[in-house]
Design an enzyme around this catalytic site. Structure first.
Site, PDB file in Angstrom:
ATOM      1  N   GLY A  18      32.628  48.544  15.209  1.00 26.11           N
ATOM      2  CA  GLY A  18      31.373  48.514  14.466  1.00 26.11           C
ATOM      3  C   GLY A  18      30.879  47.093  14.326  1.00 26.11           C
ATOM      4  O   GLY A  18      31.640  46.145  14.535  1.00 26.11           O
ATOM      5  N   CYS A  61      39.196  47.878  17.357  1.00 20.36           N
ATOM      6  CA  CYS A  61      38.342  46.738  17.045  1.00 20.36           C
ATOM      7  C   CYS A  61      38.044  46.671  15.538  1.00 20.36           C
ATOM      8  O   CYS A  61      38.949  46.408  14.761  1.00 20.36           O
ATOM      9  CB  CYS A  61      37.076  46.784  17.911  1.00 20.36           C
ATOM     10  SG  CYS A  61      36.181  45.236  17.919  1.00 20.36           S
ATOM     11  N   TYR A  62      36.820  46.958  15.099  1.00 18.87           N
ATOM     12  CA  TYR A  62      36.533  46.943  13.660  1.00 18.87           C
ATOM     13  C   TYR A  62      37.478  47.903  12.930  1.00 18.87           C
ATOM     14  O   TYR A  62      37.920  47.626  11.812  1.00 18.87           O
ATOM     15  CB  TYR A  62      35.073  47.360  13.436  1.00 18.87           C
ATOM     16  CG  TYR A  62      34.650  47.365  11.981  1.00 18.87           C
ATOM     17  CD1 TYR A  62      34.291  46.192  11.344  1.00 18.87           C
ATOM     18  CD2 TYR A  62      34.623  48.558  11.254  1.00 18.87           C
ATOM     19  CE1 TYR A  62      33.908  46.202  10.007  1.00 18.87           C
ATOM     20  CE2 TYR A  62      34.238  48.579   9.922  1.00 18.87           C
ATOM     21  CZ  TYR A  62      33.879  47.397   9.304  1.00 18.87           C
ATOM     22  OH  TYR A  62      33.500  47.397   7.985  1.00 18.87           O
ATOM     23  N   HIS A  90      38.890  47.498  23.551  1.00 24.11           N
ATOM     24  CA  HIS A  90      38.257  48.822  23.645  1.00 24.11           C
ATOM     25  C   HIS A  90      38.865  49.656  24.774  1.00 24.11           C
ATOM     26  O   HIS A  90      38.503  49.470  25.940  1.00 24.11           O
ATOM     27  CB  HIS A  90      36.750  48.653  23.875  1.00 24.11           C
ATOM     28  CG  HIS A  90      36.056  48.099  22.678  1.00 24.11           C
ATOM     29  ND1 HIS A  90      35.526  48.894  21.690  1.00 24.11           N
ATOM     30  CD2 HIS A  90      35.854  46.819  22.286  1.00 24.11           C
ATOM     31  CE1 HIS A  90      35.011  48.136  20.744  1.00 24.11           C
ATOM     32  NE2 HIS A  90      35.194  46.871  21.082  1.00 24.11           N
ATOM     33  N   GLU A 138      38.215  52.635  25.412  1.00 23.57           N
ATOM     34  CA  GLU A 138      37.260  53.651  25.858  1.00 23.57           C
ATOM     35  C   GLU A 138      36.355  53.165  26.981  1.00 23.57           C
ATOM     36  O   GLU A 138      35.751  53.971  27.666  1.00 23.57           O
ATOM     37  CB  GLU A 138      36.419  54.138  24.662  1.00 23.57           C
ATOM     38  CG  GLU A 138      35.457  53.111  24.040  1.00 23.57           C
ATOM     39  CD  GLU A 138      36.108  52.157  23.038  1.00 23.57           C
ATOM     40  OE1 GLU A 138      37.346  52.030  23.056  1.00 23.57           O
ATOM     41  OE2 GLU A 138      35.374  51.531  22.257  1.00 23.57           O
ATOM     42  N   SER A 151      11.223  65.279  34.941  1.00 20.39           N
ATOM     43  CA  SER A 151      10.816  64.162  35.789  1.00 20.39           C
ATOM     44  C   SER A 151      11.432  64.278  37.181  1.00 20.39           C
ATOM     45  O   SER A 151      11.159  63.457  38.041  1.00 20.39           O
ATOM     46  CB  SER A 151      11.292  62.860  35.150  1.00 20.39           C
ATOM     47  OG  SER A 151      12.714  62.848  35.152  1.00 20.39           O
ATOM     48  N   GLY A 152      12.306  65.272  37.360  1.00 25.77           N
ATOM     49  CA  GLY A 152      13.021  65.372  38.628  1.00 25.77           C
ATOM     50  C   GLY A 152      14.341  64.619  38.578  1.00 25.77           C
ATOM     51  O   GLY A 152      15.164  64.713  39.473  1.00 25.77           O
ATOM     52  N   GLY A 153      14.550  63.864  37.493  1.00 26.45           N
ATOM     53  CA  GLY A 153      15.817  63.140  37.329  1.00 26.45           C
ATOM     54  C   GLY A 153      16.932  64.096  36.921  1.00 26.45           C
ATOM     55  O   GLY A 153      16.673  65.253  36.563  1.00 26.45           O
ATOM     56  N   VAL A 154      18.158  63.591  36.977  1.00 28.95           N
ATOM     57  CA  VAL A 154      19.315  64.446  36.703  1.00 28.95           C
ATOM     58  C   VAL A 154      19.236  65.047  35.296  1.00 28.95           C
ATOM     59  O   VAL A 154      19.388  66.256  35.118  1.00 28.95           O
ATOM     60  CB  VAL A 154      20.640  63.641  36.797  1.00 28.95           C
ATOM     61  CG1 VAL A 154      21.842  64.547  36.702  1.00 28.95           C
ATOM     62  CG2 VAL A 154      20.688  62.808  38.046  1.00 28.95           C
ATOM     63  N   ASP A 155      18.981  64.184  34.298  1.00 27.90           N
ATOM     64  CA  ASP A 155      19.056  64.650  32.914  1.00 27.90           C
ATOM     65  C   ASP A 155      18.025  65.733  32.616  1.00 27.90           C
ATOM     66  O   ASP A 155      18.347  66.767  32.040  1.00 27.90           O
ATOM     67  CB  ASP A 155      18.852  63.468  31.945  1.00 27.90           C
ATOM     68  CG  ASP A 155      19.820  62.335  32.219  1.00 27.90           C
ATOM     69  OD1 ASP A 155      20.858  62.600  32.859  1.00 27.90           O
ATOM     70  OD2 ASP A 155      19.544  61.189  31.820  1.00 27.90           O
ATOM     71  N   SER A 156      16.781  65.473  33.001  1.00 28.16           N
ATOM     72  CA  SER A 156      15.773  66.469  32.648  1.00 28.16           C
ATOM     73  C   SER A 156      15.895  67.715  33.516  1.00 28.16           C
ATOM     74  O   SER A 156      15.608  68.824  33.060  1.00 28.16           O
ATOM     75  CB  SER A 156      14.368  65.881  32.705  1.00 28.16           C
ATOM     76  OG  SER A 156      14.043  65.474  34.003  1.00 28.16           O
ATOM     77  N   SER A 157      16.368  67.577  34.761  1.00 26.01           N
ATOM     78  CA  SER A 157      16.538  68.771  35.609  1.00 26.01           C
ATOM     79  C   SER A 157      17.658  69.650  35.070  1.00 26.01           C
ATOM     80  O   SER A 157      17.537  70.876  35.042  1.00 26.01           O
ATOM     81  CB  SER A 157      16.859  68.385  37.055  1.00 26.01           C
ATOM     82  OG  SER A 157      15.840  67.577  37.571  1.00 26.01           O
ATOM     83  N   LYS A 181      26.591  60.722  31.207  1.00 27.69           N
ATOM     84  CA  LYS A 181      26.083  61.020  32.536  1.00 27.69           C
ATOM     85  C   LYS A 181      27.052  61.854  33.387  1.00 27.69           C
ATOM     86  O   LYS A 181      26.659  62.821  34.019  1.00 27.69           O
ATOM     87  CB  LYS A 181      25.790  59.693  33.241  1.00 27.69           C
ATOM     88  CG  LYS A 181      24.882  59.808  34.410  1.00 27.69           C
ATOM     89  CD  LYS A 181      23.547  60.265  33.925  1.00 27.69           C
ATOM     90  CE  LYS A 181      22.392  59.875  34.728  1.00 27.69           C
ATOM     91  NZ  LYS A 181      21.159  59.860  33.942  1.00 27.69           N
TER      92      LYS A 181
END
Ligand code: XMP
Length: 511
Positions: A49, A76-77, A165, A167, A219-225, A367
């Site tokens: 944090g 970390c924090y 980190h 992760e 938009s044709g992008g991965v996320d919105s498709s 992603k």
């Protein structure tokens, strides 16, 4: 369940995602989460944090968490807080550590956290404070050249702290450390699969939407498709997709995207060419954050207007927001203290009185998880592996004021970058590869004549989730060829630069 307490780190959700990818049920909760709700906790992680534990109003947690008998890992924090609350001392360090560091395990240490790991390996640091005195019962298990106490533990009470980190992908053996914690120390069991995830997302969408109508910003992008495919699977013809061309797309993109959405995914798509409206709104604006806000605002205006023509009237707007967008826009569900880095258009700029309710089924996913979901939903390979493209598009890759001529110059250069990387068979090696047009012209010489034209920056990055990234080590000959092609084929460009900054500190997009 493994609970991750969020103290506002950029990486909090990433910890959750990494733990889930091990097949362990994990939940990210605000740091104020009541301890009495931890009945099913097998383990607890305290995230990083931005605060300093010794400051007033620093994010904190009840000390009662430590004697619960549930293993705790502070990152970390989270480690600093563990030390601070159990009697140790944390102070601002002379030397801050950002980026890679070599972790040396303490001689003779037998930590279950580092079981099976070599005595020295590379880790990713991002801190200004350090634990300078360990609490009673704790021992030091590793150090770096800058941090004496890079990790600590009280194995009797199952309390562990690490300054680095695990992760982020640039920490070697980060996965193994989380695995050791989850399975070796917390004794978690494996669960979770992509089909289970799809079923639960579909149930959530149906429950939220009922019989209402939804429009989806595609938009044709991965996320919105993937969002559209998921929502369509959940509610079928209650969904209409709206594809807005803001005039900041790459060359040929509008055509290709429509083909994917309409011909391949068979979605019901309304196409809106809003180039003139966006360019008008961006006129005279050069500050990146303002451009992002304007684009966010115009997107919502266009959707709102287009939605009015749709019958029956929609009540929801589905968006392909994924978690990295949310984290970096500081709009966490957990009430954490994440700092605003950049306003991502799909989560910022939403008018307070949006008449459509938001549906963001991917907002807790990264992603690579979105790609897995898309694959299971039957999206074609080429659509899943299309490189991510930001909502504001080329507007945030034209540094300074955005104009049509500048966008056209950038489109040409960007096409060459994409062609060359793809023809060299390197596309899958990089998370993103693109060009950025700078604002100030520089001098050059062409055919014995002075040329005064734009510099362009080429960028190619290696990453799996873009929370952190490194620049691609493209061969010099390749870069040289790229520079030659761009300066020969795009007369308005005289200079080609290559971005060699990792993230952090440099974000992927320049604005
Ligand atoms: P940064 O520049 O923050 O970008 O390292 C991380 C990833 O997000 C993309 N990006 C965006 N995506 N809307 C989006 O949908 C946005 O406003 C936006 N800004 C950045 C960026 O391309 C990278 O993949």
């Amino acid at each position: 369940m493994l609970y991750i307490f969020d103290f506002g780190s950029q990486y909090s959700q990433l910890i959750c995602r990494r733990v889930r990818s091990l097949g362990v049920k994990a939940k990210l909760v605000p740091h104020q989460y009541p301890l009495k709700r931890l009945r099913d906790a097998k383990g607890i992680i305290l995230s990083g944090g931005p605060d300093s534990v010794y400051e007033r109003n620093a994010a904190t947690i009840s000390k009662k968490i430590f004697p619960l008998g549930v293993p705790v890992l502070g990152i970390c924090y989270g480690m600093q807080l563990m030390a601070h609350l159990t009697g140790g001392k944390v102070q601002r360090s002379q030397k801050k550590e950002y980026g890679p560091a070599v972790l040396e395990l303490a001689p003779g240490q037998k930590s279950k956290l580092f079981l099976g790991l070599p005595s020295s390996f590379s880790v990713w640091m991002s801190h200004g404070d350090q634990v300078v005195r360990l609490s009673k019962g704790f021992s030091r298990t590793a150090a770096t050249s800058t941090s004496d106490n890079a990790s600590m533990e009280d194995s009797r009470r199952n309390l562990y702290g690490i300054q680095f980190h695990p992760e982020v992908e640039h920490t070697q053996y980060g996965k193994e450390i989380l695995q050791n914690f989850a399975f070796g120390i917390c004794k978690c069991e494996r669960s979770h699969g992509v089909e289970e995830l799809i079923d639960s997302k579909i149930a959530q969408i149906r429950k939220a939407v009922g019989k209402e109508h939804v429009i989806c910003a595609t938009s044709g992008g991965v996320d919105s498709s993937v969002t559209a495919a998921l929502v369509s699977k959940a509610i079928g013809n209650q969904l209409t997709c709206i594809f807005v061309n803001p005039g900041t797309l790459r060359k040929g993109e509008a055509r290709e995207a429509r083909k994917l959405l309409q011909d391949t995914l068979h979605l019901n798509v309304k196409y809106v060419n809003a180039e003139a409206q966006f360019l008008r709104a961006l006129k005279g604006v050069s500050y990146g954050e303002t451009k992002r806000k304007i684009i966010g605002r115009e997107f919502i205006r266009v959707f709102d207007k287009s939605a009015r023509g749709i019958k029956p009237a929609p009540s929801f707007l589905a968006q392909g927001t994924i978690h990295s967008d949310v984290v970096e826009s500081a709009r966490t569900d957990t009430g954490g203290k994440t700092q605003t880095i950049k306003s991502h258009h799909n989560v910022a700029g939403l008018p307070k009185k949006l008449r459509l309710r938001l549906l963001e089924p991917l907002r807790d996913l990264f992603k690579d998880e979105v790609r897995q979901l898309g694959l299971a939903l039957g999206l074609p390979d080429y659509a899943l592996w299309r490189q991510p493209f930001p909502g504001p598009g080329l507007a945030i890759r034209v540094v300074g004021e955005v104009t049509k001529p500048k966008l056209d110059i950038l489109r040409e250069a960007d096409t060459i970058v994409r062609e060359e990387i793809e023809n060299a068979g390197l596309a899958r090696d990089f998370y993103q590869y693109f060009a950025i047009l700078l604002n100030d012209k520089t001098v050059g010489v062409r055919g014995d004549q002075r040329a005064y034209a734009y510099p362009v920056v080429v960028k190619a990055v290696v990453s799996s989730d873009i929370m952190t990234s490194d620049w691609a080590r493209l061969p010099h000959d390749f870069l040289s060829h790229l520079s030659w092609r761009i300066t020969s084929e795009v007369p308005q460009i005289t200079r080609v630069l290559y971005d060699i900054t990792p993230k952090p500190p440099g974000t992927t997009e320049w604005e």
